[in-house]
Design a protein around this motif. Structure first.
Motif, PDB file in Angstrom:
ATOM      1  N   SER A 416     -30.566  22.316  -3.559  1.00  0.00           N
ATOM      2  CA  SER A 416     -30.236  22.484  -4.976  1.00  0.00           C
ATOM      3  C   SER A 416     -30.217  23.961  -5.338  1.00  0.00           C
ATOM      4  O   SER A 416     -30.795  24.811  -4.636  1.00  0.00           O
ATOM      5  N   VAL A 417     -29.553  24.263  -6.446  1.00  0.00           N
ATOM      6  CA  VAL A 417     -29.498  25.648  -6.926  1.00  0.00           C
ATOM      7  C   VAL A 417     -30.912  26.183  -7.149  1.00  0.00           C
ATOM      8  O   VAL A 417     -31.239  27.325  -6.797  1.00  0.00           O
ATOM      9  N   GLU A 418     -31.783  25.372  -7.741  1.00  0.00           N
ATOM     10  CA  GLU A 418     -33.154  25.778  -8.008  1.00  0.00           C
ATOM     11  C   GLU A 418     -33.892  26.131  -6.722  1.00  0.00           C
ATOM     12  O   GLU A 418     -34.606  27.141  -6.648  1.00  0.00           O
ATOM     13  N   THR A 419     -33.716  25.310  -5.674  1.00  0.00           N
ATOM     14  CA  THR A 419     -34.373  25.565  -4.395  1.00  0.00           C
ATOM     15  C   THR A 419     -33.933  26.897  -3.805  1.00  0.00           C
ATOM     16  O   THR A 419     -34.756  27.674  -3.303  1.00  0.00           O
ATOM     17  N   VAL A 420     -32.627  27.175  -3.853  1.00  0.00           N
ATOM     18  CA  VAL A 420     -32.109  28.433  -3.302  1.00  0.00           C
ATOM     19  C   VAL A 420     -32.635  29.624  -4.099  1.00  0.00           C
ATOM     20  O   VAL A 420     -32.971  30.675  -3.535  1.00  0.00           O
ATOM     21  N   VAL A 442     -29.225  41.514  -4.561  1.00  0.00           N
ATOM     22  CA  VAL A 442     -29.109  40.130  -4.097  1.00  0.00           C
ATOM     23  C   VAL A 442     -27.673  39.659  -4.260  1.00  0.00           C
ATOM     24  O   VAL A 442     -27.102  39.733  -5.360  1.00  0.00           O
ATOM     25  N   TYR A 443     -27.077  39.182  -3.156  1.00  0.00           N
ATOM     26  CA  TYR A 443     -25.748  38.562  -3.187  1.00  0.00           C
ATOM     27  C   TYR A 443     -25.932  37.049  -3.055  1.00  0.00           C
ATOM     28  O   TYR A 443     -26.593  36.584  -2.120  1.00  0.00           O
ATOM     29  N   ALA A 444     -25.361  36.279  -3.978  1.00  0.00           N
ATOM     30  CA  ALA A 444     -25.522  34.823  -3.952  1.00  0.00           C
ATOM     31  C   ALA A 444     -24.258  34.153  -4.485  1.00  0.00           C
ATOM     32  O   ALA A 444     -23.384  34.815  -5.068  1.00  0.00           O
ATOM     33  N   SER A 445     -24.177  32.842  -4.285  1.00  0.00           N
ATOM     34  CA  SER A 445     -23.028  32.082  -4.792  1.00  0.00           C
ATOM     35  C   SER A 445     -23.007  32.130  -6.312  1.00  0.00           C
ATOM     36  O   SER A 445     -24.004  32.478  -6.958  1.00  0.00           O
ATOM     37  N   THR A 446     -21.888  31.776  -6.897  1.00  0.00           N
ATOM     38  CA  THR A 446     -21.733  31.846  -8.356  1.00  0.00           C
ATOM     39  C   THR A 446     -22.809  31.059  -9.085  1.00  0.00           C
ATOM     40  O   THR A 446     -23.448  31.557 -10.019  1.00  0.00           O
ATOM     41  N   ALA A 447     -23.040  29.800  -8.650  1.00  0.00           N
ATOM     42  CA  ALA A 447     -24.006  28.937  -9.337  1.00  0.00           C
ATOM     43  C   ALA A 447     -25.418  29.506  -9.240  1.00  0.00           C
ATOM     44  O   ALA A 447     -26.183  29.519 -10.225  1.00  0.00           O
ATOM     45  N   VAL A 448     -25.791  30.002  -8.044  1.00  0.00           N
ATOM     46  CA  VAL A 448     -27.141  30.532  -7.842  1.00  0.00           C
ATOM     47  C   VAL A 448     -27.331  31.826  -8.625  1.00  0.00           C
ATOM     48  O   VAL A 448     -28.358  32.030  -9.289  1.00  0.00           O
ATOM     49  N   ALA A 449     -26.342  32.719  -8.577  1.00  0.00           N
ATOM     50  CA  ALA A 449     -26.440  33.997  -9.297  1.00  0.00           C
ATOM     51  C   ALA A 449     -26.563  33.766 -10.802  1.00  0.00           C
ATOM     52  O   ALA A 449     -27.373  34.413 -11.480  1.00  0.00           O
ATOM     53  N   ASN A 450     -25.776  32.826 -11.313  1.00  0.00           N
ATOM     54  CA  ASN A 450     -25.835  32.522 -12.755  1.00  0.00           C
ATOM     55  C   ASN A 450     -27.204  31.964 -13.150  1.00  0.00           C
ATOM     56  O   ASN A 450     -27.744  32.291 -14.216  1.00  0.00           O
ATOM     57  N   THR A 451     -27.758  31.097 -12.297  1.00  0.00           N
ATOM     58  CA  THR A 451     -29.070  30.506 -12.612  1.00  0.00           C
ATOM     59  C   THR A 451     -30.170  31.556 -12.572  1.00  0.00           C
ATOM     60  O   THR A 451     -31.086  31.546 -13.406  1.00  0.00           O
ATOM     61  N   GLU A 476     -21.245  36.555  -5.179  1.00  0.00           N
ATOM     62  CA  GLU A 476     -20.339  36.604  -4.033  1.00  0.00           C
ATOM     63  C   GLU A 476     -19.575  35.277  -4.004  1.00  0.00           C
ATOM     64  O   GLU A 476     -20.090  34.255  -3.545  1.00  0.00           O
ATOM     65  N   PRO A 477     -18.319  35.260  -4.508  1.00  0.00           N
ATOM     66  CA  PRO A 477     -17.583  33.994  -4.672  1.00  0.00           C
ATOM     67  C   PRO A 477     -17.361  33.220  -3.382  1.00  0.00           C
ATOM     68  O   PRO A 477     -17.203  31.998  -3.413  1.00  0.00           O
ATOM     69  N   LEU A 478     -17.365  33.905  -2.243  1.00  0.00           N
ATOM     70  CA  LEU A 478     -17.073  33.223  -0.975  1.00  0.00           C
ATOM     71  C   LEU A 478     -18.311  32.561  -0.366  1.00  0.00           C
ATOM     72  O   LEU A 478     -18.190  31.826   0.613  1.00  0.00           O
ATOM     73  N   TYR A 479     -19.488  32.814  -0.931  1.00  0.00           N
ATOM     74  CA  TYR A 479     -20.703  32.226  -0.385  1.00  0.00           C
ATOM     75  C   TYR A 479     -20.820  30.758  -0.799  1.00  0.00           C
ATOM     76  O   TYR A 479     -20.497  30.388  -1.928  1.00  0.00           O
ATOM     77  N   ILE A 480     -21.282  29.927   0.138  1.00  0.00           N
ATOM     78  CA  ILE A 480     -21.610  28.549  -0.204  1.00  0.00           C
ATOM     79  C   ILE A 480     -22.951  28.541  -0.921  1.00  0.00           C
ATOM     80  O   ILE A 480     -23.659  29.557  -0.956  1.00  0.00           O
ATOM     81  N   GLN A 481     -23.338  27.390  -1.474  1.00  0.00           N
ATOM     82  CA  GLN A 481     -24.503  27.340  -2.349  1.00  0.00           C
ATOM     83  C   GLN A 481     -25.798  27.790  -1.669  1.00  0.00           C
ATOM     84  O   GLN A 481     -26.651  28.427  -2.292  1.00  0.00           O
ATOM     85  N   GLU A 482     -25.967  27.492  -0.368  1.00  0.00           N
ATOM     86  CA  GLU A 482     -27.213  27.817   0.319  1.00  0.00           C
ATOM     87  C   GLU A 482     -27.235  29.253   0.859  1.00  0.00           C
ATOM     88  O   GLU A 482     -28.253  29.704   1.368  1.00  0.00           O
TER      89      GLU A 482
END
Length: 489
Positions: A416-420, A442-451, A476-482
């Motif tokens: 989950s986004v929270e876990t990451v 920190v570089y992260a997926s859109t959902a993780v960075a926003n959270t 980093e738009p190309l990153y997967i959620q994890e």
């Protein structure tokens, strides 16, 4: 009952749909890039003999010379009598073949890397129920047919088809097959062997005499004797090839072959394309409002039945029973459509009445009667599960069309986004203790960075206070959620 075969052909892929009363029952897929040469028969030439290896290299027209061992040349043994008993030993390769000799061979192993194909002169021709053995005079039966009585029945039927051309092996799939089905296979194989003999007799060498049939011809061969009403093909080239094949081996179905000229793609007929896509989903909806959940794993396939939105009209027990009965029809269809084999565990909704359980098992047995693959069904276990097996005939539809998810690596779940987010915060603390830095990026997926910047901003602020450094979060738009990176700056 109406049965049709729809054949969709492109240069790289062939798909064949088996339609019964307008409903897709089976789908067969063959991709050109994954086709091997095992089963192909060649007229080759011996180009080199290696006495030390008891083998010979054979030119069959491929890039690499193929390999033929003395033990794979028929007859390859000689009888040596001693004082007590007869013994058999492999003849010397130089006694079996000579350099420059033309020889008919069959591929038993595809070329791998730098190695050429592995060959044998012991030719066999398979069909749906039988394997033809040229030159043999006996009938063998598969030991995987458990019943001795059934093996004897099949052997007595097939024995009458043996003649000067050769004998047969009865395959496992022939269990419960009738004499007409077996006879049609035997006739087909003998016709094929005569054609091969004619081609071998022609001048010239290093040529393909018989190629393992392409999917379109293979399906026709396997369905020989089935009450097919129409065969639709959307490729003129394949249509012409099938016409030749049918004229040679299956003239009885010549009037059923048609070239499809419709404006719609052929797999749009009977909603076939969408049915194939739905066959890849976990959830299968029932007309009543209930549904199945199908999970295919390495060890087994599990099927769970749920009532869903179906509330019934009388009482709960009747609702459960009706849902389970409807599920048996859907399960039988899905097993064929997805080509699921091996161990299958079915978790029917719990029923209190023994009569209901018996009728559900009876319904499942009846629904599986039309399945060409052998199935075995056990009674309800003490846990209320039905264990069954279905013979594997080819790869499942999921294995052919799908590959492992790069995000979850086959788990079927992603963190989950929270876990990451919490993993990132722990990583910042770990890196801070091990290395010196001015601040963290920190570089992260859109959902993780926003959270991290919104819902978990307080947690991020606490970490910044703890490490005494600023933390900058970037998308980093190309990153997967994890996926994430913590960079020292």
């Amino acid at each position: 009952m109406s049965i049709e075969l729809l054949m969709n052909v492109t240069p790289s892929e062939t798909r064949v749909a088996y339609i019964e009363d307008g409903i897709l029952k089976e789908i067969h897929v063959d991709r050109e890039s994954k086709r091997g040469i095992v089963g192909n028969i060649y007229k080759g030439k011996i180009i080199r003999i290696l006495p030390g290896m008891q083998a010979a290299f054979v030119d069959i027209g491929l890039d690499k010379a193929a390999f033929l061992h003395a033990s794979d040349i028929m007859p390859h043994t000689e009888c040596v009598a001693d004082a007590e008993q007869k013994q058999f030993q492999v003849k010397d390769i130089s006694e079996l073949v000579r350099q420059g000799q033309d020889i008919m061979v069959q591929v038993v192993k595809d070329p791998i890397g730098t190695k050429g194909a592995r060959l044998t002169t012991d030719i066999t021709l398979p069909s749906r129920y039988l394997v033809f053995m040229p030159g043999a005079s006996h009938v063998g039966t598969s030991q995987r047919i458990d019943s001795e009585q059934e093996r004897e029945r099949l052997k007595s039927i097939v024995d009458s088809y043996c003649d000067e051309l050769g004998g047969f092996i009865v395959r496992t799939a022939a269990e419960c097959a009738n004499s007409q089905e077996l006879e049609q296979d035997a006739i087909l194989l003998k016709r094929l062997w005569r054609k091969i003999q004619e081609r071998v007799a022609r001048p010239g060498s290093k040529c393909l005499i018989y190629g393992e049939l392409a999917l379109a011809q293979r399906v026709l061969r396997d369905f020989v004797g089935a009450p097919i009403d129409r065969i639709l093909v959307d490729s003129r080239l394949t249509y012409d090839l099938l016409n030749e094949f049918i004229a040679e081996f299956m003239p009885e179905v010549a009037n059923k072959l048609e070239l499809y000229r419709g404006s719609l793609p052929i797999f749009d007929l009977y909603d076939t394309e969408n049915e194939v896509q739905r066959a890849l989903e976990r959830k299968v909806k029932l007309k009543s409002g209930g549904y199945l959940i199908i999970d295919q794993t390495e060890a087994m396939t599990t099927i769970d039945i749920n009532t869903g939105a179906f509330v019934g009209h009388r009482n709960l027990e009747e609702t459960i029973f009706n849902t389970n009965i409807e599920a048996t029809i859907a399960i039988a269809r899905q097993l064929r459509l997805r080509n699921l084999g091996g161990i299958i565990i079915i978790d029917f909704i719990d029923m209190q009445e023994e009569l209901h359980r018996e009728r559900v098992l009876q319904s499942l047995n009846e629904a599986l009667q039309k399945d060409r693959a052998k199935t075995t069904i056990n009674h309800f276990s003490t846990l209320g599960l039905v264990e069954m097996t279905r013979k594997r005939t080819r790869e499942s539809l999921e294995h052919i069309l799908c590959e492992e998810c790069p995000s979850c690596k086959g788990r079927g779940r992603v963190k989950s986004v929270e876990t990451v987010c919490f993993e990132i915060l722990r990583e910042i603390v770990r890196v801070h203790k091990a290395h010196h830095s001015e601040y963290f990026l920190v570089y992260a997926s859109t959902a993780v960075a926003n959270t991290l910047s919104t819902h978990e901003s307080h947690a991020l602020a606490e970490v910044e206070v703890f490490v005494g450094k600023r933390v900058v979060v970037k998308v980093e738009p190309l990153y997967i959620q994890e996926q994430f990176d913590v960079v020292l700056m």
